[in-house]
Scaffold this active site. Sequence first.
Site, PDB file in Angstrom:
ATOM      1  N   GLY A  52      -7.536   3.024   2.623  1.00  0.00           N
ATOM      2  CA  GLY A  52      -6.134   3.307   2.941  1.00  0.00           C
ATOM      3  C   GLY A  52      -5.227   3.566   1.754  1.00  0.00           C
ATOM      4  O   GLY A  52      -4.180   4.204   1.892  1.00  0.00           O
ATOM      5  N   ASP A 111      -2.812  -0.467   0.535  1.00  0.00           N
ATOM      6  CA  ASP A 111      -1.839   0.292   1.322  1.00  0.00           C
ATOM      7  C   ASP A 111      -0.829  -0.631   1.998  1.00  0.00           C
ATOM      8  O   ASP A 111       0.367  -0.392   1.970  1.00  0.00           O
ATOM      9  CB  ASP A 111      -2.557   1.181   2.366  1.00  0.00           C
ATOM     10  CG  ASP A 111      -3.591   0.415   3.199  1.00  0.00           C
ATOM     11  OD1 ASP A 111      -3.808  -0.789   2.944  1.00  0.00           O
ATOM     12  OD2 ASP A 111      -4.170   1.022   4.113  1.00  0.00           O
ATOM     13  N   ASP A 114      -0.737  -7.281   5.551  1.00  0.00           N
ATOM     14  CA  ASP A 114      -0.547  -7.613   6.973  1.00  0.00           C
ATOM     15  C   ASP A 114      -0.842  -9.106   7.166  1.00  0.00           C
ATOM     16  O   ASP A 114       0.059  -9.938   7.052  1.00  0.00           O
ATOM     17  CB  ASP A 114      -1.471  -6.694   7.779  1.00  0.00           C
ATOM     18  CG  ASP A 114      -1.357  -6.864   9.281  1.00  0.00           C
ATOM     19  OD1 ASP A 114      -0.731  -7.832   9.725  1.00  0.00           O
ATOM     20  OD2 ASP A 114      -1.904  -6.041  10.028  1.00  0.00           O
ATOM     21  N   LYS A 142       4.151  -5.845   6.088  1.00  0.00           N
ATOM     22  CA  LYS A 142       4.622  -6.041   7.465  1.00  0.00           C
ATOM     23  C   LYS A 142       5.485  -7.283   7.570  1.00  0.00           C
ATOM     24  O   LYS A 142       5.246  -8.266   6.868  1.00  0.00           O
ATOM     25  CB  LYS A 142       3.432  -6.178   8.412  1.00  0.00           C
ATOM     26  CG  LYS A 142       2.841  -4.860   8.784  1.00  0.00           C
ATOM     27  CD  LYS A 142       1.940  -4.985   9.992  1.00  0.00           C
ATOM     28  CE  LYS A 142       1.145  -3.704  10.136  1.00  0.00           C
ATOM     29  NZ  LYS A 142       0.166  -3.771  11.208  1.00  0.00           N
ATOM     30  N   PHE A 163       1.907  -1.238  14.234  1.00  0.00           N
ATOM     31  CA  PHE A 163       0.734  -0.564  13.676  1.00  0.00           C
ATOM     32  C   PHE A 163       1.170   0.822  13.200  1.00  0.00           C
ATOM     33  O   PHE A 163       1.743   1.596  13.960  1.00  0.00           O
ATOM     34  CB  PHE A 163      -0.370  -0.445  14.728  1.00  0.00           C
ATOM     35  CG  PHE A 163      -1.644   0.071  14.141  1.00  0.00           C
ATOM     36  CD1 PHE A 163      -2.467  -0.760  13.393  1.00  0.00           C
ATOM     37  CD2 PHE A 163      -2.004   1.401  14.299  1.00  0.00           C
ATOM     38  CE1 PHE A 163      -3.636  -0.277  12.817  1.00  0.00           C
ATOM     39  CE2 PHE A 163      -3.174   1.887  13.730  1.00  0.00           C
ATOM     40  CZ  PHE A 163      -3.982   1.050  12.981  1.00  0.00           C
ATOM     41  N   VAL A 164       0.934   1.107  11.930  1.00  0.00           N
ATOM     42  CA  VAL A 164       1.398   2.373  11.353  1.00  0.00           C
ATOM     43  C   VAL A 164       0.221   3.189  10.828  1.00  0.00           C
ATOM     44  O   VAL A 164      -0.820   2.638  10.475  1.00  0.00           O
ATOM     45  CB  VAL A 164       2.418   2.139  10.210  1.00  0.00           C
ATOM     46  CG1 VAL A 164       3.700   1.543  10.737  1.00  0.00           C
ATOM     47  CG2 VAL A 164       1.834   1.254   9.109  1.00  0.00           C
ATOM     48  N   ASP A 170      -5.053   4.861   8.633  1.00  0.00           N
ATOM     49  CA  ASP A 170      -5.700   5.548   9.739  1.00  0.00           C
ATOM     50  C   ASP A 170      -5.664   4.754  11.039  1.00  0.00           C
ATOM     51  O   ASP A 170      -5.429   3.545  11.042  1.00  0.00           O
ATOM     52  CB  ASP A 170      -7.182   5.777   9.408  1.00  0.00           C
ATOM     53  CG  ASP A 170      -8.006   4.498   9.559  1.00  0.00           C
ATOM     54  OD1 ASP A 170      -7.639   3.492   8.927  1.00  0.00           O
ATOM     55  OD2 ASP A 170      -8.982   4.495  10.333  1.00  0.00           O
ATOM     56  N   ARG A 176      -4.906   9.934   8.440  1.00  0.00           N
ATOM     57  CA  ARG A 176      -4.658   9.585   7.035  1.00  0.00           C
ATOM     58  C   ARG A 176      -3.881  10.685   6.318  1.00  0.00           C
ATOM     59  O   ARG A 176      -3.182  10.437   5.350  1.00  0.00           O
ATOM     60  CB  ARG A 176      -5.981   9.383   6.287  1.00  0.00           C
ATOM     61  CG  ARG A 176      -6.760   8.153   6.724  1.00  0.00           C
ATOM     62  CD  ARG A 176      -7.852   7.838   5.709  1.00  0.00           C
ATOM     63  NE  ARG A 176      -8.879   6.968   6.236  1.00  0.00           N
ATOM     64  CZ  ARG A 176      -8.793   5.640   6.292  1.00  0.00           C
ATOM     65  NH1 ARG A 176      -7.725   5.030   5.856  1.00  0.00           N
ATOM     66  NH2 ARG A 176      -9.786   4.915   6.776  1.00  0.00           N
TER      67      ARG A 176
HETATM   68  P1  XMP Z   1      -4.595  -7.747   5.813  1.00  0.00           P
HETATM   69  O1  XMP Z   1      -4.459  -8.198   7.235  1.00  0.00           O
HETATM   70  O2  XMP Z   1      -5.904  -8.189   5.226  1.00  0.00           O
HETATM   71  O3  XMP Z   1      -4.603  -6.201   6.006  1.00  0.00           O
HETATM   72  O4  XMP Z   1      -3.388  -8.102   4.972  1.00  0.00           O
HETATM   73  C1  XMP Z   1      -4.832  -5.311   5.050  1.00  0.00           C
HETATM   74  C2  XMP Z   1      -5.652  -4.151   5.560  1.00  0.00           C
HETATM   75  O5  XMP Z   1      -5.599  -3.993   6.987  1.00  0.00           O
HETATM   76  C3  XMP Z   1      -5.385  -2.647   7.328  1.00  0.00           C
HETATM   77  N1  XMP Z   1      -4.116  -2.559   8.083  1.00  0.00           N
HETATM   78  C4  XMP Z   1      -3.648  -1.469   8.703  1.00  0.00           C
HETATM   79  N2  XMP Z   1      -4.146  -0.224   8.764  1.00  0.00           N
HETATM   80  N3  XMP Z   1      -2.259   0.456  10.029  1.00  0.00           N
HETATM   81  C5  XMP Z   1      -3.446   0.739   9.443  1.00  0.00           C
HETATM   82  O6  XMP Z   1      -3.862   1.888   9.504  1.00  0.00           O
HETATM   83  C6  XMP Z   1      -1.697  -0.775  10.014  1.00  0.00           C
HETATM   84  O7  XMP Z   1      -0.619  -0.972  10.561  1.00  0.00           O
HETATM   85  C7  XMP Z   1      -2.446  -1.788   9.303  1.00  0.00           C
HETATM   86  N4  XMP Z   1      -2.188  -3.082   9.067  1.00  0.00           N
HETATM   87  C8  XMP Z   1      -3.245  -3.525   8.310  1.00  0.00           C
HETATM   88  C9  XMP Z   1      -5.308  -1.884   6.053  1.00  0.00           C
HETATM   89  O8  XMP Z   1      -6.544  -1.280   5.827  1.00  0.00           O
HETATM   90  C10 XMP Z   1      -5.060  -2.910   4.994  1.00  0.00           C
HETATM   91  O9  XMP Z   1      -5.680  -2.588   3.772  1.00  0.00           O
END
Ligand code: XMP
Length: 196
Positions: A52, A111, A114, A142, A163-164, A170, A176
């Site tokens: 990402g 990227d 979350d 987020k 979710f973005v 992606d 992407r």
């Molecule tokens: P964590 O939960 O480990 O998340 O902090 C990091 C990874 O989760 C993916 N991620 C998303 N990918 N839209 C996406 O396309 C989203 O809204 C999203 N939220 C989390 C992403 O790969 C990130 O590196």
Amino acid sequence: MQTDIHQVLIGRRRIASRIQALARQITADLRSSGQRAPADDLPLTLVPILTGSIIFVADLIRHLPLRMRLNLISVSSYPGASTRSQGVRLRRALENLPPSLAGTHLLVLDDILDTGRTLTRVTQLLQRRQPASLRTCVLLRKDRPTAHNFPVNYVGFDIPDAFVVGFGLDFNGHYRNLPDIVTLKPQVIARVQRRG
Ligand code: XMP
């Protein structure tokens, strides 16, 4: 693809100018950590987390006027059509990095922050190799308590807990290449998830 977009959250121009500002801040901070050596001699390794972060990183590094190495690592937590984290899977994580990072300044790039699990796992693994410093940078964070618990050094934008996709992010492998950060129509997500 355009008809799947629900809302543009952050447009490409705002993204571009924020990335330039982030690069200025990162450069200034790194220069001040290299007080004993010219900034260009600072052993600096950027660690982008695939997939990402690719577009973010490609844009950011062209605004960082520093000598650097790139070491890509691969982590997956949203396989297939998931829109909630399925747990962190470290694929090619860290295998390209030397066993000791003593004296090296690391900047880990992702990227989006979350649940914070990805950066927690990756930074724990990297800290064991004893780098001179370890900073983290995300394009998006987020609005979730878990995301705010992780002490990230640089954040491009704080966004709602949605979710973005776009600008490298992606859904089920697609979107992407969208130049803006957007949300998808709920029926688009539901349709793909129904198909399994
Ligand atoms: P964590 O939960 O480990 O998340 O902090 C990091 C990874 O989760 C993916 N991620 C998303 N990918 N839209 C996406 O396309 C989203 O809204 C999203 N939220 C989390 C992403 O790969 C990130 O590196």
